[in-house]
Design a protein around this motif. Structure first.
Motif, PDB file in Angstrom:
ATOM      1  N   PRO B 241       0.823  -1.205   0.000  1.00  0.00           N
ATOM      2  CA  PRO B 241       0.000   0.000   0.000  1.00  0.00           C
ATOM      3  C   PRO B 241       0.864   1.266   0.000  1.00  0.00           C
ATOM      4  O   PRO B 241       2.010   1.231   0.440  1.00  0.00           O
ATOM      5  CB  PRO B 241      -0.795  -0.116   1.295  1.00  0.00           C
ATOM      6  N   LEU B 246      -0.385   7.660   5.338  1.00  0.00           N
ATOM      7  CA  LEU B 246      -0.633   6.535   6.235  1.00  0.00           C
ATOM      8  C   LEU B 246      -0.685   6.934   7.705  1.00  0.00           C
ATOM      9  O   LEU B 246      -1.625   6.603   8.423  1.00  0.00           O
ATOM     10  CB  LEU B 246       0.451   5.475   6.022  1.00  0.00           C
ATOM     11  N   ILE B 251      -6.857   2.274   8.996  1.00  0.00           N
ATOM     12  CA  ILE B 251      -6.791   1.335   7.874  1.00  0.00           C
ATOM     13  C   ILE B 251      -7.583   0.076   8.184  1.00  0.00           C
ATOM     14  O   ILE B 251      -7.704  -0.332   9.326  1.00  0.00           O
ATOM     15  CB  ILE B 251      -5.339   0.960   7.491  1.00  0.00           C
ATOM     16  N   ARG B 252      -8.091  -0.491   7.089  1.00  0.00           N
ATOM     17  CA  ARG B 252      -8.880  -1.712   7.224  1.00  0.00           C
ATOM     18  C   ARG B 252      -7.956  -2.901   7.016  1.00  0.00           C
ATOM     19  O   ARG B 252      -7.125  -2.910   6.127  1.00  0.00           O
ATOM     20  CB  ARG B 252      -9.991  -1.685   6.167  1.00  0.00           C
ATOM     21  N   LEU B 253      -8.124  -3.894   7.880  1.00  0.00           N
ATOM     22  CA  LEU B 253      -7.262  -5.072   7.795  1.00  0.00           C
ATOM     23  C   LEU B 253      -7.961  -6.183   7.036  1.00  0.00           C
ATOM     24  O   LEU B 253      -9.175  -6.157   6.853  1.00  0.00           O
ATOM     25  CB  LEU B 253      -6.908  -5.557   9.201  1.00  0.00           C
ATOM     26  N   GLN B 254      -7.180  -7.170   6.642  1.00  0.00           N
ATOM     27  CA  GLN B 254      -7.727  -8.363   5.977  1.00  0.00           C
ATOM     28  C   GLN B 254      -8.853  -8.990   6.776  1.00  0.00           C
ATOM     29  O   GLN B 254      -9.809  -9.507   6.224  1.00  0.00           O
ATOM     30  CB  GLN B 254      -6.610  -9.405   5.842  1.00  0.00           C
ATOM     31  N   THR B 258     -10.423  -2.708  11.941  1.00  0.00           N
ATOM     32  CA  THR B 258      -9.687  -1.497  11.563  1.00  0.00           C
ATOM     33  C   THR B 258      -8.670  -1.191  12.639  1.00  0.00           C
ATOM     34  O   THR B 258      -8.799  -1.611  13.789  1.00  0.00           O
ATOM     35  CB  THR B 258     -10.622  -0.288  11.393  1.00  0.00           C
ATOM     36  N   ALA B 261      -3.100   3.697  12.266  1.00  0.00           N
ATOM     37  CA  ALA B 261      -1.683   3.529  11.933  1.00  0.00           C
ATOM     38  C   ALA B 261      -0.854   4.486  12.777  1.00  0.00           C
ATOM     39  O   ALA B 261      -0.361   5.501  12.295  1.00  0.00           O
ATOM     40  CB  ALA B 261      -1.460   3.764  10.440  1.00  0.00           C
ATOM     41  N   ARG B 276      -0.734  -8.077  11.098  1.00  0.00           N
ATOM     42  CA  ARG B 276      -1.998  -7.410  10.747  1.00  0.00           C
ATOM     43  C   ARG B 276      -1.840  -6.788   9.361  1.00  0.00           C
ATOM     44  O   ARG B 276      -1.297  -5.700   9.218  1.00  0.00           O
ATOM     45  CB  ARG B 276      -2.343  -6.364  11.806  1.00  0.00           C
ATOM     46  N   THR B 278      -2.920  -5.226   5.765  1.00  0.00           N
ATOM     47  CA  THR B 278      -3.930  -4.329   5.222  1.00  0.00           C
ATOM     48  C   THR B 278      -4.822  -5.076   4.219  1.00  0.00           C
ATOM     49  O   THR B 278      -4.335  -5.881   3.421  1.00  0.00           O
ATOM     50  CB  THR B 278      -3.246  -3.158   4.500  1.00  0.00           C
TER      51      THR B 278
END
Lengths: 541, 334
Positions: B241, B246, B251-254, B258, B261, B276, B278
């Motif tokens: 990313p 940032l 940020i949204r994680l897999q 969220t 950062a 963790r 992204t």
């Protein structure tokens, strides 16, 4: 002395080393503990003396830094785990609880003997580590220093503490069952002496808390040997987690030390002012309140350790709450004296000393619970002074007071009264001279566990070391005359202080079975208004 | 009072006055109760001492009124002190908006400090009088604790975490800097000085010293040297990313969760990148454990922060979550 054949008692009922090492008599086991605990106290005292010697000058000029670190560590471990925690319950509790409830022995006599063996084996492991080079983590074993960095002997010490922990658990279990199941007819809960109530509360903490330190120590040993990474951030662990585990036991441990001490003080103050303890049921209930609330305050050791501000608030307010029942007890003891008939014999002088020192320790404890102040004084000598006022000023004064009070019952001999009073005075003066300057040097900012320090702290440290040498003398005097009195002391009567309580209704020293006939209780614990005031000098040894 | 025998610490910061006022109040309160107890003990001891032909003691068993009274008065006083202490603690943990930040790395047995301008110090910290100074603390090995008695400030420096504290020096001087958490052999040797200087003198000092690279620039150089740029740039396609806005963003994680950062997350992402990931990216980033030290990580974070700031707008505003009420952010277990 009703009915016991004259001259037969638990001390001379059998002879030889086997009769001691295989005894299941709670009174003999108490004496085994008295021997081990006294040896550990002397050892811990020697380490304390060496630590104070090093701190006489700002430069680290008597010992190497590593040696100093090992000395304060052993002082802490030996004193906390092998003297303060077992001291009063294992010696006085073991001796007195069966008699106070009118029983022949504890509920599980063999378990009681096993407890002493576990304690001794634990002590041997811990002492063994000194022989092979010592340990330098401080008694708190904070990770990751203890788990990943120090090269000293964590595992033997951990094993020693782990094993001796079982001794505590078994003793607590034995007390609880004894108090529940073996009370004499008529001895209702609210007729129990406060000493028994205090040990009941103590036993609850021991049983609930000790397994936590045992598990924590196992985790530490596993982490150290197999690098499992519970506490090591490099392996994804949490370095502060250990502190949560550790203090979850070790803060209640302070109450493990002080609750039995409070029980002793209640007995002494009632006897030497010839009064029922003021607000008996409040004092009994406050023991339980302290035991339960004591489990909820461990986080106040971690106000600057990255704990969230909100967690800090909760732990702070709970710490203030746990102080209230302690304050109530001090007020109750003071009021007990009101319109009493007060006699200033050695146990009472120690009890007065306890009240003074415990009050200072408690009030400074409130300062530490205050978040804004704790940030500054945390990990300084202010803390060192505070916990010595509670743990030494409280527990040791009560231990010595209790030992004098029940000495005639335990040995059948009187201690020399004049020497006893002198020792109480010297201990009190020496104690204050040792630890009061530490409050000041702590607020000035001297961190604890420093073997060298900036020169402006020297004057206060010299005072402290001078006080420690006086305190040392104060502890040696009773050691000498107590041993002397075992052979040469005046023979004691069954009840030399004219006290109430079942333990005084049997001969001194008691027969192996404690009572010739099982007692029946018809009165509350402190019915001093029913028995005449002994005249002055009758029992002055 | 002799300087070799001080009885009260100097007040070198605004907080010091506040903490001392609270402390002196509690001391007076303690003195009051200690005196009360002692006077009662002494009066009772003298008045009711046992005499020959003594009267029998009065059969007093207790008083519920007294019990309630002497539980509730200390309780109320305790709550007042608690609230006051909590208020002071909040202020000790909430730096004001305009702070100057210094990064602190504890290591056995020294304090390594770095100013944003890049100037480094060991066991000495120079700060200007009248400016709020915020410290970002971490440790390379065991737990240390950064303690300046004259400022009444202390915070643990933990391996794997960032903790924060702040102070504002009020008068020039040299103040002790101690390590307060036992850290092994030379624990008592891990001491230094905080030198509070007039602002002009501080500026002169700051620009002195050997050729310095500002922290953000040092971070950029590290960013390129470590090869981060090969994945985290426009040229690299979608491998990693973009890191432009940032810092401080959400940020949204897999996993669908969220995360903000912040410094703690970035440190984790560098050392434990698979922990963790992204959303929308594969866990292909290698770990940089062993390749970059704590000071280097701080420089990288400083660089990412400067990139977010140069983007302006939302990201820059979000830099401030530094003002979180917590004295430290936990690095979650990967």
């Amino acid at each position: 002395m009703s009915g016991t054949p004259a001259g037969r008692h638990y001390l001379n009922s059998a002879y030889g080393i086997r009769s001691w090492l295989l005894t299941v008599d709670h009174k003999r086991i108490a004496l085994l503990y008295l021997t081990s605990v006294t040896l550990m106290f002397m050892l811990g005292g020697v380490f304390a003396a060496l630590v104070r010697l090093e701190l006489l000058t700002p430069a680290g000029d008597f010992f190497h830094a590593d040696t100093y670190n090992k000395m304060f560590t052993m002082h802490g471990i030996v004193m906390v785990f092998f003297f303060l925690i077992p001291g009063i319950p294992a010696v006085l509790g073991n001796f007195l609880i069966p008699m106070m409830v009118g029983a022949r022995d504890l509920a599980f006599p063999r378990l009681n003997l096993l407890s002493w063996y576990l304690f001794t084996i634990g002590a041997v492991f811990t002492l063994f580590n000194i022989v092979i080079g010592g340990v330098d983590t401080g008694w708190t074993f904070y990770t990751p220093y203890s788990s990943a960095y120090t090269t000293t002997n964590i595992v033997p010490v951990a094993l020693g503490i782990f094993i001796s922990g079982f001794s505590s658990i078994l003793t607590g279990l034995n007390f609880i069952v004894t108090i529940h199941k073996m009370r004499a007819p008529g001895l209702t809960w609210f007729r129990l002496p406060l000493f028994v109530w205090a040990h009941y509360a103590y036993s609850i903490i021991v049983i609930l808390g000790t397994p936590v330190i045992a598990i924590t120590i196992v985790l530490l040993a596993l982490e150290r040997v197999f690098h499992l990474g519970f506490f090591d951030p490099a392996l994804g662990g949490d370095p502060v987690l250990f502190q949560h585990f550790f203090w979850f036991y070790s803060h209640p441990a302070v109450y493990i030390m002080i609750l039995p001490a409070m029980g002793v003080i209640s007995e002494i103050i009632a006897c030497f002012s010839r009064k029922r303890v003021f607000g008996y049921s409040f004092v009994a209930a406050s023991s339980l309140a302290i035991a339960l609330l004591g489990f909820l305050v461990w986080g106040h050791h971690m106000f600057v350790s990255s704990q969230s501000v909100f967690a800090g608030l909760i732990f702070s307010i709970l710490s203030f709450l746990v102080a209230i029942p302690s304050a109530v007890k001090v007020f109750n003891w003071t009021s007990t004296l009101y319109r009493g008939s007060i006699s200033f014999q050695t146990p009472m002088l120690y009890a007065f000393g306890f009240l003074g020192l415990f009050t200072i320790g408690g009030l400074t404890g409130l300062m530490l619970a205050t978040l804004g102040i704790d940030v500054h004084v945390h990990d300084t000598y202010f803390i060192v002074a505070h916990f010595h006022y509670i743990m030494v000023g409280g527990t040791v004064m009560a231990y010595l007071g209790g030992l004098h009070y029940w000495w005639p019952k335990i040995t059948g001999r009187m201690y020399p009264e004049w020497w006893g009073r002198l020792s109480a005075l010297i201990v009190f003066i020496g104690f204050n001279l040792t630890f009061f300057p530490q409050f000041i040097v702590g607020y000035l900012g001297m961190p604890r566990r420093y073997y060298a320090y900036p020169p402006e702290f020297q004057v206060l440290n010299v005072m402290s070391t001078a006080g420690a040498s006086i305190l040392g003398v104060g502890y040696l005097i009773p050691l000498v005359y107590m041993i002397w009195s075992m052979r040469y002391g005046k023979a004691a009567t069954a009840n030399p202080f004219g006290a109430t309580g079942l333990e005084w209704q049997t001969s001194s020293p008691p027969a192996t079975e404690n009572f010739a006939e099982p007692p029946i209780v018809t009165e509350e614990a402190y019915a001093y208004d029913r028995i005449p005031v002994p005249e002055r000098g009758v029992y002055a040894g | 009072m002799h300087s070799d025998f001080p009885l009260f610490p100097v007040q070198g910061s605004a907080q010091a006055r506040e903490v001392d006022l609270l402390f002196v109040t509690t001391v007076l309160l303690a003195l009051f109760f200690a005196t009360l107890i002692s006077v009662l003990l002494i009066v009772f001891a003298v008045k009711y001492r046992r005499r020959p032909k003594d009267r029998p003691p009065a059969p007093i068993h207790g008083s519920t009124v007294l019990e309630i009274l002497w539980s509730s008065i200390p309780f109320v006083l305790a709550m007042v002190i608690f609230a006051w202490g909590a208020a002071v603690y909040f202020r000790l943990n909430r730096p004001p908006d305009d702070t100057m930040t210094v990064n602190v790395v504890g290591k056995r047995w020294m304090w390594k400090l770095q100013h944003p301008s890049g100037r480094r110090e060991i066991n000495e910290l120079h700060v200007p009088v009248g400016t709020a100074v915020r410290l970002n603390l971490t440790s390379e090995d065991v737990i240390h604790s950064f303690y300046v008695p004259a400022f009444r400030v202390k915070a643990d420096a933990l391996p794997g975490r960032y903790t924060t504290t702040w102070f504002q020096a009020t008068r020039p001087g040299r103040y002790h800097l101690f390590c307060a958490e036992y850290c092994g052999t030379q624990h008592s040797g891990m001491i230094g000085w905080v030198e509070a200087m007039e602002p002009e003198a501080f500026q002169a000092w700051l620009s002195g010293g050997p050729g310095q690279v500002p922290m953000a620039a040092a971070g950029e150089r590290l960013f390129n040297d470590l090869g981060c740029v090969t994945c985290h740039s426009a040229r690299s396609g979608d491998r990693g990313p973009s890191l432009d806005a940032l810092y401080g963003s959400t940020i949204r994680l897999q996993t669908g969760e969220t995360v903000t950062a912040d410094a703690a997350y970035l440190r984790e992402a560098i050392l434990f990148p698979a922990a963790r990931v992204t959303a929308g990216y594969l866990p292909v980033m290698p770990t940089f454990r062993g390749l970059v030290n704590e000071e280097g990580i701080l420089e990288l974070i400083e660089y990412l922060k400067s990139r977010a700031e140069s983007q302006g707008g939302a990201a820059a505003a979000a830099v401030a979550p530094a003002r979180s009420p917590s004295p430290g952010k936990e690095v979650p277990t990967p």
